[in-house]
Motif scaffolding. Structure first.
Motif, PDB file in Angstrom:
ATOM      1  N   ILE A   1      14.025 -23.596  25.965  1.00  0.00           N
ATOM      2  CA  ILE A   1      14.864 -24.803  25.922  1.00  0.00           C
ATOM      3  C   ILE A   1      14.926 -25.363  24.505  1.00  0.00           C
ATOM      4  N   ILE A   2      13.799 -25.341  23.790  1.00  0.00           N
ATOM      5  CA  ILE A   2      13.766 -25.841  22.417  1.00  0.00           C
ATOM      6  C   ILE A   2      14.751 -25.058  21.540  1.00  0.00           C
ATOM      7  N   LYS A   3      14.811 -23.741  21.754  1.00  0.00           N
ATOM      8  CA  LYS A   3      15.709 -22.904  20.951  1.00  0.00           C
ATOM      9  C   LYS A   3      17.188 -23.209  21.226  1.00  0.00           C
ATOM     10  N   LEU A   4      17.459 -23.852  22.345  1.00  0.00           N
ATOM     11  CA  LEU A   4      18.841 -24.145  22.728  1.00  0.00           C
ATOM     12  C   LEU A   4      19.281 -25.545  22.312  1.00  0.00           C
ATOM     13  N   LYS A   5      18.509 -26.193  21.451  1.00  0.00           N
ATOM     14  CA  LYS A   5      18.844 -27.554  21.037  1.00  0.00           C
ATOM     15  C   LYS A   5      20.248 -27.601  20.424  1.00  0.00           C
ATOM     16  N   PRO A   6      21.142 -28.417  20.987  1.00  0.00           N
ATOM     17  CA  PRO A   6      22.503 -28.528  20.426  1.00  0.00           C
ATOM     18  C   PRO A   6      22.460 -29.148  19.026  1.00  0.00           C
ATOM     19  N   THR A   7      23.301 -28.668  18.156  1.00  0.00           N
ATOM     20  CA  THR A   7      23.319 -29.206  16.784  1.00  0.00           C
ATOM     21  C   THR A   7      23.790 -30.657  16.769  1.00  0.00           C
ATOM     22  N   THR A   8      24.485 -31.065  17.830  1.00  0.00           N
ATOM     23  CA  THR A   8      25.012 -32.432  17.887  1.00  0.00           C
ATOM     24  C   THR A   8      24.019 -33.426  18.495  1.00  0.00           C
ATOM     25  N   ALA A   9      22.882 -32.922  19.011  1.00  0.00           N
ATOM     26  CA  ALA A   9      21.884 -33.819  19.610  1.00  0.00           C
ATOM     27  C   ALA A   9      21.128 -34.547  18.505  1.00  0.00           C
ATOM     28  N   LYS A  10      21.072 -35.866  18.613  1.00  0.00           N
ATOM     29  CA  LYS A  10      20.412 -36.676  17.594  1.00  0.00           C
ATOM     30  C   LYS A  10      19.096 -37.235  18.135  1.00  0.00           C
ATOM     31  N   GLY A  11      18.159 -37.486  17.224  1.00  0.00           N
ATOM     32  CA  GLY A  11      16.888 -38.081  17.622  1.00  0.00           C
ATOM     33  C   GLY A  11      15.976 -37.070  18.296  1.00  0.00           C
ATOM     34  N   THR A  12      15.035 -37.572  19.089  1.00  0.00           N
ATOM     35  CA  THR A  12      14.062 -36.709  19.762  1.00  0.00           C
ATOM     36  C   THR A  12      14.768 -35.851  20.813  1.00  0.00           C
ATOM     37  N   TYR A  13      14.555 -34.560  20.755  1.00  0.00           N
ATOM     38  CA  TYR A  13      15.219 -33.647  21.691  1.00  0.00           C
ATOM     39  C   TYR A  13      14.454 -33.562  23.010  1.00  0.00           C
ATOM     40  N   VAL A  14      13.178 -33.154  22.955  1.00  0.00           N
ATOM     41  CA  VAL A  14      12.365 -33.106  24.174  1.00  0.00           C
ATOM     42  C   VAL A  14      11.654 -34.452  24.299  1.00  0.00           C
ATOM     43  N   LYS A  15      12.155 -35.305  25.175  1.00  0.00           N
ATOM     44  CA  LYS A  15      11.617 -36.657  25.300  1.00  0.00           C
ATOM     45  C   LYS A  15      10.351 -36.708  26.148  1.00  0.00           C
ATOM     46  N   SER A  16      10.307 -35.923  27.207  1.00  0.00           N
ATOM     47  CA  SER A  16       9.109 -35.898  28.053  1.00  0.00           C
ATOM     48  C   SER A  16       9.092 -34.635  28.898  1.00  0.00           C
ATOM     49  N   VAL A  17       7.894 -34.243  29.281  1.00  0.00           N
ATOM     50  CA  VAL A  17       7.705 -33.102  30.179  1.00  0.00           C
ATOM     51  C   VAL A  17       6.685 -33.512  31.234  1.00  0.00           C
ATOM     52  N   PHE A  18       7.043 -33.343  32.490  1.00  0.00           N
ATOM     53  CA  PHE A  18       6.114 -33.635  33.580  1.00  0.00           C
ATOM     54  C   PHE A  18       5.940 -32.389  34.434  1.00  0.00           C
ATOM     55  N   MET A  19       4.708 -32.117  34.816  1.00  0.00           N
ATOM     56  CA  MET A  19       4.395 -30.983  35.691  1.00  0.00           C
ATOM     57  C   MET A  19       3.895 -31.524  37.019  1.00  0.00           C
ATOM     58  N   SER A  20       4.313 -30.891  38.084  1.00  0.00           N
ATOM     59  CA  SER A  20       3.846 -31.289  39.411  1.00  0.00           C
ATOM     60  C   SER A  20       3.927 -30.089  40.339  1.00  0.00           C
ATOM     61  N   SER A  21       3.277 -30.228  41.476  1.00  0.00           N
ATOM     62  CA  SER A  21       3.451 -29.223  42.519  1.00  0.00           C
ATOM     63  C   SER A  21       4.050 -29.928  43.720  1.00  0.00           C
ATOM     64  N   THR A  22       4.373 -29.189  44.751  1.00  0.00           N
ATOM     65  CA  THR A  22       4.945 -29.780  45.952  1.00  0.00           C
ATOM     66  C   THR A  22       4.009 -30.857  46.489  1.00  0.00           C
TER      67      THR A  22
END
Length: 229
Positions: free
Chosen positions: A196-217
């Motif tokens: 996903i990081i490699k797919l960062k759009p050139t037009t995206a401004k500021g922080t790209y990955v804002k948060s990541v949450f992991m969970s299970s069912t």
């Protein structure tokens, strides 16, 4: 507010919701706080700093998880007769064309992925209203519209998944099962995040990955520590 069960209280007690965890620690913790009696899925929710309403900020792609998803993915190959043997040998669960188009028209969608050929896409157009909302419409960008049907089937069976940012800017994806050891969960999660990081759009401004949450069912969510990208 519904009361927490004893097991839910135990899970929450093991999780410090005021902190974020490294990917390795989160992968071990998600196993520890999962108390269901079945082999629960492990999921990531990745919030991106993009505006999905703008075409040049749409983030979508495919990734092959190194340890697969742990799920038995049911594949339908909509192919011409000359490709049927190839699809079956590669492991497709359902193979055919017109008979399955009729079944789908009647509402049948009991599959996880549909793979087809460019020449067949014209027949799938009228079924967009059925397949689209379920995320089943084949797409050349995800490798599900191809002449190399065998490879497409094998890739999906081996753990290839496609992802797409939703209208709220979040990518949701299943990256394994709690029965996986923590290292495999960590490596699958890292593969998705790095893709996903490699797919960062050139037009995206500021922080790209804002948060990541992991969970299970049915488990609480674990905030994963991410560097500003």
């Amino acid at each position: 507010m519904a009361k927490l069960t004893k097991k839910q209280k135990e899970a929450h007690a093991k999780l410090d919701s005021s902190k974020s965890y490294g990917l390795a620690a989160a992968s071990a913790l998600v196993k520890d706080i999962t108390n269901v009696k079945f082999d629960a899925s492990v999921d990531l929710a990745i919030r991106l700093g993009v505006d999905p309403r703008k075409a040049n900020q749409m983030v979508r792609g495919v990734v092959t998880l190194p340890h697969g998803t742990g799920k038995d993915v049911k594949v339908l190959a909509l192919v011409t007769p000359d490709k049927e043997a190839e699809a079956l040998e590669a492991g497709a669960d359902y193979v055919g064309l017109d008979e399955y188009l009729q079944k789908i028209k009647g509402g049948w969608t009991d599959v996880d992925v549909i793979i087809t050929m460019p020449s067949v896409m014209g027949k799938l157009g009228p079924l967009g209203r059925i397949l689209g909302p379920r995320g089943l419409m084949p797409n050349p960008k995800t490798g599900t519209v191809t002449m190399d049907v065998a490879k497409a089937v094998q890739d999906v069976k081996a753990g290839k998944i496609d992802f797409k940012v939703d209208k709220t800017g979040i990518i949701h994806a299943a990256i394994g099962k709690v029965s996986f050891d923590a290292k495999k969960i960590e490596e699958n999660a890292n593969e998705l995040i790095q893709t996903i990081i490699k797919l960062k759009p050139t037009t995206a401004k500021g922080t790209y990955v804002k948060s990541v949450f992991m969970s299970s069912t049915m488990s609480p969510s674990i905030e994963v520590e991410v560097k500003a990208v």
